[in-house]
Design an enzyme around this catalytic site. Structure first.
Site, PDB file in Angstrom:
ATOM      1  CE  LYS A  35      -4.237   0.161   2.221  1.00 12.49           C
ATOM      2  NZ  LYS A  35      -5.181   0.263   3.326  1.00 12.49           N
ATOM      3  CB  ALA A 255     -37.330   3.801   3.566  1.00  7.79           C
ATOM      4  CB  CYS A 263     -18.795   2.236  10.395  1.00  5.41           C
ATOM      5  SG  CYS A 263     -17.057   2.449   9.980  1.00  5.41           S
TER       6      CYS A 263
END
Ligand code: NAD
Ligand code: UGA
Length: 442
Positions: A35, A255, A263
């Site tokens: 990375k 909705a 998370c």
């Protein structure tokens, strides 16, 4: 100020970049050498709007660096932020092994001659974790090392992380030392945001309480959507009507198929576990989880009701990411939906503007036809499902989609499309918490 961020993921990379953007010198540290190498070569490992340009400009201005060398970063940084993962354990408790490992690494590399240091926990952690981090550092660091531990939870949303970080509603700083609090306020001074100054434990709790409340809001409107479906009412109008009350607000009352992501699912679980451990169980949050899981089941039932047996049915799915504007598929409801469809023998085509690669990894072993184009995805399908709220789906040319599909049926799991437009294009249109719409027969 000179800042180090440990963990260069969705939070660490975006936070570090925004700190550099306001003028701090930032070194981002990660133990994933691949990375770091990619970042050093100018390749950004995640998709987040506006991030790449901001990284490029701050690297070239000399304010943002990437390294695997924690010791060098700790030596030159006044403040060390921890932004490593805190994934869930099997029993719902929070896996703190990454936080523990980093605390040890920090203790190892700090030296008294560096001077006073602040270690800031930015990861989402159970209340009291900061005290544990402080304990590890004081136990294992060299004699004479002077450190304060601070909690500074992060409230950014993926997909709008840069703008959330640059314009926060508030910054929460939890510190038990005035010296640490004053330095942390200097870090955030350029953001001109209200600062909530609290003790360490309250800051940690604010984060879990905030995420759980937002998840609760989503589950509330989803439960109301089920009532609307039975009553023939419209959940969008209900959300508008209740959301105009400033005490409630319209935000997070969309909705849909339920909340996903790295998370909300883990933090709701984590908060339930923490509250139980403390002897003050938050039973309410179990209902939040139950409603969230039921939302997908109810949607699948309605699709089955329409298509009968799903085996061999050609299903097009628009969206793989857990929400719009991200490539993240962690706990994505779209991915869960595709798994279920495949398990029932449906032939699934899928399209997502950014999340294909991550979804392919997540759905290994499932036979899915990934498409490079949303229209191609719809070709020959007997039903089109909208699973993620990407803007481009809302503005799709539905007449073209209708021509490509085998049967004219849409299930909009995010109430994203304009129902009347779908009907005009010849579709029957099913959505969440609203009456189904059908084209007229004449
Ligand atoms: P992530 O998995 O995207 O990134 C974490 C990074 O930490 C990875 O790059 C990993 O290689 C690195 N890492 C792990 N151990 C390390 C070590 N010992 N030394 C150096 N690097 C190490 O995770 P994320 O989504 O950025 O989440 C991090 C934390 O922030 C979690 O606690 C999460 O709950 C919280 N949070 C996430 C978001 C979000 O939207 N993703 C928002 C607010 C808070
Ligand atoms: C969420 C919080 O919004 C952030 O404040 C927090 O920092 C972050 O979690 C975290 O702690 O990691 P995020 O998960 O990135 O951010 O994205 P959200 O926009 O909150 O969406 C989460 C899920 O809820 C998505 O699946 C989304 O589709 C769903 N959602 C959201 C709804 O179903 N309805 C809504 O009204 C809003």
């Amino acid at each position: 100020m000179n800042l180090a961020i440990i963990g260069t993921g969705y939070v660490g990379l975006t936070t570090g970049t925004c700190f550099a953007e306001v003028g701090h010198n930032v070194v981002c540290v990660d133990n994933n050498a691949e990375k770091v190498e990619a970042l050093l070569q100018g390749r950004v490992p995640i998709y987040e709007p506006d991030l790449e340009d901001m990284i490029v400009s701050n690297v070239s201005a000399g304010r943002l660096e990437f390294t695997t060398d924690l010791a060098a970063a700790a030596e030159k940084s006044d403040i060390i932020f921890i932004a490593v993962p805190t994934p869930p354990n099997e029993d719902g408790s929070v896996d703190l092994s990454y936080i523990e490992a980093v605390s040890h690494e920090i203790a190892d590399v700090l030296r008294p001659e560096f001077g006073y240091r602040i270690v800031v926990d930015k990861s989402t952690v159970p209340v009291s974790t900061g005290s544990k981090v402080a304990q590890v550092i004081s136990r294992y660091a060299h004699r004479g090392v002077e450190v304060d531990v601070v909690s500074n939870p992060e409230f950014l949303r993926e997909g709008s992380a840069v703008s959330d970080l640059m314009n926060p509603d508030r910054v929460v700083i939890g510190a038990d030392s005035q010296r640490a609090m004053d330095m942390m306020k200097r870090v955030y001074q350029p953001f001109n945001a209200p600062i909530v100054e609290v003790d360490l434990h309250s800051a940690e709790l604010i984060k879990h309480a905030a995420n759980s409340f937002l998840a609760l809001k989503i589950s509330y409107i989803n439960a109301v959507s089920a009532v609307c479906e039975k009553a023939g009412a419209d959940v969008e109008l209900v959300a508008q009507g209740i959301g105009m009350d400033k005490r409630i607000s319209r935000n997070f009352l969309n909705a849909g198929l339920g909340y996903g992501g790295s998370c909300f699912p883990k933090d709701v679980k984590g908060f339930i576990h923490i509250s139980e451990q403390l002897g003050a169980p938050l039973e309410l949050l179990k209902e939040v989880e139950r409603i969230n899981a039921a939302q997908l089941e109810r949607f699948l039932d309605r699709i089955r009701e329409k298509l009968w047996v799903l085996r061999k049915k050609r299903v097009a799915v628009w969206g793989l990411a857990f929400k719009q504007n991200t490539d993240d598929v962690r706990e994505s409801v779209a991915v869960k939906l595709i798994r279920r469809l495949c398990e029932e023998g449906a032939h699934v085509s899928a399209y997502d503007p950014k999340a294909r690669e991550n979804a392919e990894r997540e759905l290994q072993g499932y036979s899915v036809n990934y498409c490079d184009d949303m229209y191609e995805c719809a070709r020959g399908a007997e039903v089109l499902i909208v699973a993620t709220e990407w803007k481009q789906f809302a503005t799709a040319n539905l007449v073209k989609v209708r021509e490509l599909m085998h049967l004219p049926i849409i299930f909009d799991g995010r109430n994203l499309l304009h129902g009347e437009n779908a009907v005009h294009a010849g579709f029957e249109y099913h959505s969440i918490g609203r009456k189904s719409l059908y084209p007229s027969r004449d």
